[in-house]
Design an enzyme around this catalytic site. Structure first.
Site, PDB file in Angstrom:
ATOM      1  N   GLY A 170      -5.003 -13.734   7.042  1.00  0.00           N
ATOM      2  CA  GLY A 170      -4.587 -13.218   5.739  1.00  0.00           C
ATOM      3  C   GLY A 170      -3.491 -14.092   5.159  1.00  0.00           C
ATOM      4  N   ALA A 192      -0.293 -14.018   5.445  1.00  0.00           N
ATOM      5  CA  ALA A 192       0.767 -14.405   6.377  1.00  0.00           C
ATOM      6  C   ALA A 192       0.273 -15.499   7.323  1.00  0.00           C
ATOM      7  CB  ALA A 192       1.242 -13.182   7.164  1.00  0.00           C
ATOM      8  N   SER A 233      -4.895  -8.707   2.317  1.00  0.00           N
ATOM      9  CA  SER A 233      -4.390  -9.665   1.325  1.00  0.00           C
ATOM     10  C   SER A 233      -5.384  -9.862   0.191  1.00  0.00           C
ATOM     11  CB  SER A 233      -4.107 -11.019   1.986  1.00  0.00           C
ATOM     12  OG  SER A 233      -3.162 -10.883   3.010  1.00  0.00           O
ATOM     13  N   ALA A 234      -6.663  -9.981   0.557  1.00  0.00           N
ATOM     14  CA  ALA A 234      -7.680 -10.256  -0.466  1.00  0.00           C
ATOM     15  C   ALA A 234      -7.888  -9.050  -1.381  1.00  0.00           C
ATOM     16  CB  ALA A 234      -8.989 -10.647   0.211  1.00  0.00           C
ATOM     17  N   GLU A 285       6.668  -2.878 -12.163  1.00  0.00           N
ATOM     18  CA  GLU A 285       6.158  -1.790 -11.331  1.00  0.00           C
ATOM     19  C   GLU A 285       7.297  -0.839 -11.008  1.00  0.00           C
ATOM     20  OE1 GLU A 285       4.176  -3.662  -8.008  1.00  0.00           O
ATOM     21  OE2 GLU A 285       2.289  -3.735  -9.092  1.00  0.00           O
ATOM     22  N   HIS A 299      -0.144   5.653  -0.513  1.00  0.00           N
ATOM     23  CA  HIS A 299      -0.283   5.406  -1.950  1.00  0.00           C
ATOM     24  C   HIS A 299      -0.768   6.687  -2.605  1.00  0.00           C
ATOM     25  CE1 HIS A 299      -1.222   3.476  -5.721  1.00  0.00           C
ATOM     26  NE2 HIS A 299      -0.637   2.375  -5.268  1.00  0.00           N
ATOM     27  N   ARG A 340       7.013   5.818  -5.100  1.00  0.00           N
ATOM     28  CA  ARG A 340       5.659   6.050  -4.626  1.00  0.00           C
ATOM     29  C   ARG A 340       5.551   7.284  -3.722  1.00  0.00           C
ATOM     30  NH1 ARG A 340       2.686   0.531  -2.821  1.00  0.00           N
ATOM     31  NH2 ARG A 340       2.526   0.106  -5.036  1.00  0.00           N
ATOM     32  N   HIS A 371      -1.398   3.408   3.194  1.00  0.00           N
ATOM     33  CA  HIS A 371      -1.482   2.175   2.413  1.00  0.00           C
ATOM     34  C   HIS A 371      -0.753   1.000   3.053  1.00  0.00           C
ATOM     35  CE1 HIS A 371      -1.969  -0.280  -1.108  1.00  0.00           C
ATOM     36  NE2 HIS A 371      -0.669  -0.344  -1.340  1.00  0.00           N
ATOM     37  N   GLU A 390       2.419  -8.051   7.679  1.00  0.00           N
ATOM     38  CA  GLU A 390       2.544  -6.600   7.842  1.00  0.00           C
ATOM     39  C   GLU A 390       2.636  -6.173   9.303  1.00  0.00           C
ATOM     40  OE1 GLU A 390      -0.083  -4.464   5.202  1.00  0.00           O
ATOM     41  OE2 GLU A 390       0.364  -2.560   6.195  1.00  0.00           O
ATOM     42  N   ARG A 442       8.635   0.516   1.344  1.00  0.00           N
ATOM     43  CA  ARG A 442       8.484  -0.822   0.760  1.00  0.00           C
ATOM     44  C   ARG A 442       8.507  -0.755  -0.761  1.00  0.00           C
ATOM     45  NH1 ARG A 442       3.102  -3.730  -0.740  1.00  0.00           N
ATOM     46  NH2 ARG A 442       2.618  -1.554  -1.053  1.00  0.00           N
TER      47      ARG A 442
HETATM   48  C1  LIG Z   1      -5.819  -2.186  -1.789  1.00  0.00           C
HETATM   49  C2  LIG Z   1      -4.496  -2.858  -1.517  1.00  0.00           C
HETATM   50  C3  LIG Z   1      -3.725  -3.353  -2.554  1.00  0.00           C
HETATM   51  C4  LIG Z   1      -2.505  -3.984  -2.296  1.00  0.00           C
HETATM   52  N1  LIG Z   1      -1.799  -4.530  -3.332  1.00  0.00           N
HETATM   53  C5  LIG Z   1      -0.687  -5.246  -3.065  1.00  0.00           C
HETATM   54  C6  LIG Z   1       0.004  -5.944  -4.098  1.00  0.00           C
HETATM   55  O1  LIG Z   1      -0.404  -5.932  -5.250  1.00  0.00           O
HETATM   56  N2  LIG Z   1       1.116  -6.661  -3.774  1.00  0.00           N
HETATM   57  C7  LIG Z   1       1.592  -6.714  -2.484  1.00  0.00           C
HETATM   58  O2  LIG Z   1       2.604  -7.363  -2.259  1.00  0.00           O
HETATM   59  N3  LIG Z   1       0.950  -6.071  -1.499  1.00  0.00           N
HETATM   60  C8  LIG Z   1      -0.178  -5.355  -1.751  1.00  0.00           C
HETATM   61  N4  LIG Z   1      -0.823  -4.733  -0.728  1.00  0.00           N
HETATM   62  C9  LIG Z   1      -0.332  -4.923   0.643  1.00  0.00           C
HETATM   63  C10 LIG Z   1      -0.660  -6.332   1.090  1.00  0.00           C
HETATM   64  O3  LIG Z   1      -1.959  -6.663   0.654  1.00  0.00           O
HETATM   65  C11 LIG Z   1      -0.577  -6.471   2.610  1.00  0.00           C
HETATM   66  O4  LIG Z   1       0.596  -5.917   3.100  1.00  0.00           O
HETATM   67  C12 LIG Z   1      -0.608  -7.948   2.997  1.00  0.00           C
HETATM   68  O5  LIG Z   1      -1.694  -8.579   2.371  1.00  0.00           O
HETATM   69  C13 LIG Z   1      -0.717  -8.105   4.494  1.00  0.00           C
HETATM   70  O6  LIG Z   1      -0.955  -9.463   4.758  1.00  0.00           O
HETATM   71  P1  LIG Z   1      -1.146  -9.936   6.258  1.00  0.00           P
HETATM   72  O7  LIG Z   1      -1.493 -11.375   6.204  1.00  0.00           O
HETATM   73  O8  LIG Z   1      -0.014  -9.494   7.076  1.00  0.00           O
HETATM   74  O9  LIG Z   1      -2.424  -9.091   6.786  1.00  0.00           O
HETATM   75  P2  LIG Z   1      -3.911  -9.073   6.247  1.00  0.00           P
HETATM   76  O10 LIG Z   1      -4.042  -9.648   4.910  1.00  0.00           O
HETATM   77  O11 LIG Z   1      -4.442  -7.703   6.466  1.00  0.00           O
HETATM   78  O12 LIG Z   1      -4.658 -10.091   7.216  1.00  0.00           O
HETATM   79  C14 LIG Z   1      -4.827  -9.786   8.579  1.00  0.00           C
HETATM   80  C15 LIG Z   1      -5.995 -10.587   9.107  1.00  0.00           C
HETATM   81  O13 LIG Z   1      -6.010 -10.408  10.524  1.00  0.00           O
HETATM   82  C16 LIG Z   1      -7.341 -10.204  10.965  1.00  0.00           C
HETATM   83  N5  LIG Z   1      -7.291  -9.437  12.209  1.00  0.00           N
HETATM   84  C17 LIG Z   1      -6.905  -8.144  12.393  1.00  0.00           C
HETATM   85  N6  LIG Z   1      -6.989  -7.832  13.696  1.00  0.00           N
HETATM   86  C18 LIG Z   1      -7.409  -8.941  14.359  1.00  0.00           C
HETATM   87  C19 LIG Z   1      -7.667  -9.238  15.704  1.00  0.00           C
HETATM   88  N7  LIG Z   1      -7.522  -8.340  16.683  1.00  0.00           N
HETATM   89  N8  LIG Z   1      -8.104 -10.491  16.024  1.00  0.00           N
HETATM   90  C20 LIG Z   1      -8.266 -11.429  15.054  1.00  0.00           C
HETATM   91  N9  LIG Z   1      -8.030 -11.196  13.756  1.00  0.00           N
HETATM   92  C21 LIG Z   1      -7.603  -9.966  13.415  1.00  0.00           C
HETATM   93  C22 LIG Z   1      -8.013  -9.472   9.811  1.00  0.00           C
HETATM   94  O14 LIG Z   1      -9.408  -9.657   9.826  1.00  0.00           O
HETATM   95  C23 LIG Z   1      -7.344 -10.093   8.587  1.00  0.00           C
HETATM   96  O15 LIG Z   1      -8.079 -11.181   8.071  1.00  0.00           O
HETATM   97  C24 LIG Z   1      -2.036  -4.084  -0.970  1.00  0.00           C
HETATM   98  C25 LIG Z   1      -2.798  -3.571   0.076  1.00  0.00           C
HETATM   99  C26 LIG Z   1      -4.021  -2.971  -0.183  1.00  0.00           C
HETATM  100  C27 LIG Z   1      -4.842  -2.443   0.964  1.00  0.00           C
END
Ligand SMILES: Cc1cc2nc3c(=O)[nH]c(=O)nc-3n(C[C@H](O)[C@H](O)[C@H](O)COP(=O)(O)OP(=O)(O)OC[C@H]3O[C@@H](n4cnc5c(N)ncnc54)[C@H](O)[C@@H]3O)c2cc1C
Length: 491
Positions: free
Chosen positions: A15, A17, A43-44, A114, A230, A278, A337, A361, A372
């Site tokens: 994602g 991060a 993230s997507a 926001e 949320h 929120r 959320h 996250e 948050r």
């Molecule tokens: C619908 C929605 C809307 C949001 N809108 C916003 C916004 O507008 N602004 C904002 O700041 N935040 C928003 N957030 C929160 C934000 O999207 C997330 O907190 C952030 O994207 C998390 O990023 P990350 O890289 O930590 O994890 P993620 O983006 O969740 O990526 C984690 C990755 O790890 C992989 N994974 C998980 N477990 C394993 C495993 N055991 N082995 C291998 N791979 C694994 C997953 O497949 C995924 O690709 C939103 C969240 C949601 C659900």
């Protein structure tokens, strides 16, 4: 077992991060494992955008102050300062990678506002498609980077540890067999655990895997009781895995919550009405529902015919559910959320286990405190991810010894147990919780864990759920997103 591959840095999770770490760790060799066939996780799906103090009257100190107020002053102040100070550079980095943030008529960046932000400071792309646009750019850059190998369809099921307990890699399941990946530094970037709940806005991959395998390896976790719900997920009955999000920007644009009599109710609850924090809005919606009333979001006047253009993601989700939000009320429900807590890390993203780091996250940095601030989490992945990647490019941990055998066989939670777990957490450890409900969930979890085979990978999720419930029981007061109905007065 011979490793499938050896690299300098193993990133688990692709994602925002994980890819921020990977892209900035050059010239180190980086393998990025991702459980999904198409990485990107939550993230997507992000809609609102990325918070950054870019406006003329704004600055990182004001962004930090808003972050701390939203977090109920429970935040790690130093982490907040690093986050907000790093925001403008993170946005510039994304732009350099080709992210075209939305611009106004004079070519200026459009800054959205926001709830709980004192200034308009949210950059967004293609309306509410910000996350998809950002992930597209990061994935393209990772595919072109010669130091990065992206390995989709690999689910990490355990961390590899040497005889001293140092993390020296990870074990993953590729759909057929277990593989071993060895590295000098292992970075958890697996996202949060909101998808453990029956109602969630998150993809199924946000099931807490990273925190679960870290806990199993002996890492310390923190702040697990702080889960953000949320207030406005689309309440559609046939959504088994996740409920589409109706972004807060809709309420920012003037959309109102109404009960099933058509009455608005938020003005009676909080002076900022629909733009109250929120958790306040989420609890108000839940209270109406507990009273037997359905709750709706009314964007007919506020957005109306501009819906497809201004909120394309939400518009499509509603239309798929057979609801035209231009002319109809949209049924809503709160949903799990975002997770403020996670694997405890220090300012250098180091966990309590040598060789193991965490960002995004999954990490418990303390930056969000008890709640948050909206749009600070993509930012967290970007800022702390880039900082960690840059640090690893300069300096890698010392190499560890040979890994002990894999402690797990691949046996995830079956659909029935996962559903039961989600319902238990939703009902007993959800938005509104008390000791009696938490104790019931804890008893169920203890029973399930006892019956679960010791080496089966699914037990790590049950153990994580147990840790979440324990954290909720260990805080007998209400603070931020942690709302105990038996201690209703915020501390
Ligand atoms: C619908 C929605 C809307 C949001 N809108 C916003 C916004 O507008 N602004 C904002 O700041 N935040 C928003 N957030 C929160 C934000 O999207 C997330 O907190 C952030 O994207 C998390 O990023 P990350 O890289 O930590 O994890 P993620 O983006 O969740 O990526 C984690 C990755 O790890 C992989 N994974 C998980 N477990 C394993 C495993 N055991 N082995 C291998 N791979 C694994 C997953 O497949 C995924 O690709 C939103 C969240 C949601 C659900």
């Amino acid at each position: 077992m011979a490793p499938t591959a050896e690299c300098d840095v193993l990133v688990i999770g692709g994602g925002v991060a994980g890819l921020s770490v990977a892209l900035t760790a050059a010239p180190r060799t980086v393998c990025v494992l991702d459980a999904a066939a198409r990485p990107g996780g939550a993230s997507a799906w992000a809609q609102g955008g990325v918070a950054a103090a870019l406006g003329a009257a704004d600055d990182p100190a004001q962004h930090a102050a808003d972050t701390v107020v939203a977090g109920n002053f429970h935040n790690d102040r130093e982490a907040v300062d690093r986050l907000t100070a790093g925001a403008p550079a993170a946005v510039a980095w994304l732009q350099a990678l080709g992210v075209a943030f939305d611009r106004g008529p004079q070519g200026e960046l459009m800054l959205g506002r926001e709830a709980a932000h004192g200034h308009a400071r949210i950059v967004h792309a293609r309306g509410d498609s910000t996350g998809a646009v950002i992930m597209g750019a990061l994935a393209r850059a990772a595919a072109q980077a010669t130091h990065v190998r992206l390995l989709a369809g690999r689910c990490a099921i355990a961390l590899a540890q040497d005889a001293q307990g140092r993390i020296v890699g990870a074990w993953s399941w590729n759909g057929e067999a277990i593989e071993l990946w060895r590295a000098r530094a292992v970075v958890l970037a697996t996202g949060g655990y909101a998808a453990l709940y029956a109602r969630t806005t998150n993809p199924a991959t946000s099931d807490g895997s990273g925190a679960a395998i870290a806990l199993a390896a002996g890492a310390r976790l923190r702040d697990l009781e702080f889960v953000q719900f949320h207030p406005t997920a689309l309440a559609v009955a046939d959504c088994v895995e996740s409920l589409p999000l109706l972004t807060e920007a809709l309420r920012g644009a003037g959309a109102m919550l109404r009960d099933d009599q058509g009455q608005p109710f938020m003005a009676d609850v909080h002076p900022r009405a629909e733009l109250a924090p929120r958790d306040v809005v989420a609890r108000a919606v839940a209270a109406r529902q507990l009273g037997g009333h359905a709750v709706y979001l009314d964007a007919r006047m506020a957005v109306g015919s501009a819906f497809p253009e201004r909120f394309p993601t939400v518009f499509q989700a509603c239309m798929r559910a057979g609801i035209d939000p231009r002319v109809s009320l949209v049924p809503v429900s709160p949903a799990a959320h975002y997770c403020m807590g996670g694997v405890r890390v220090d300012a250098a993203a180091r966990t309590t286990l040598d060789g193991l780091f965490a960002v995004g996250e999954v990490a418990g940095t303390g930056v969000h405190g008890a709640n948050r601030l909206a749009s600070n989490s993509l930012l967290e992945g970007l800022v702390f991810g880039r900082t960690l990647g840059t640090a690893l490019s300069d300096d890698l941990p010392v190499a560890g010894g040979a890994p002990a055998p894999c402690p797990r066989v691949y046996r995830p939670l079956d659909a029935g147990t996962r559903r039961a777990l989600g319902e238990r957490l939703w009902n007993g450890a959800g938005l509104l919780r008390d000791e009696a409900g938490l104790a019931r969930v804890a008893a169920d979890l203890a029973r399930w864990l006892e019956a679960w085979p010791a080496a089966a990978s699914g037990r790590d999720h049950l153990a994580l759920a147990q840790a979440i419930v324990s954290a909720m029981r260990a805080r007998p007061d209400s603070l931020g997103a942690h709302w105990r109905t038996d201690y209703p007065h915020a501390a």
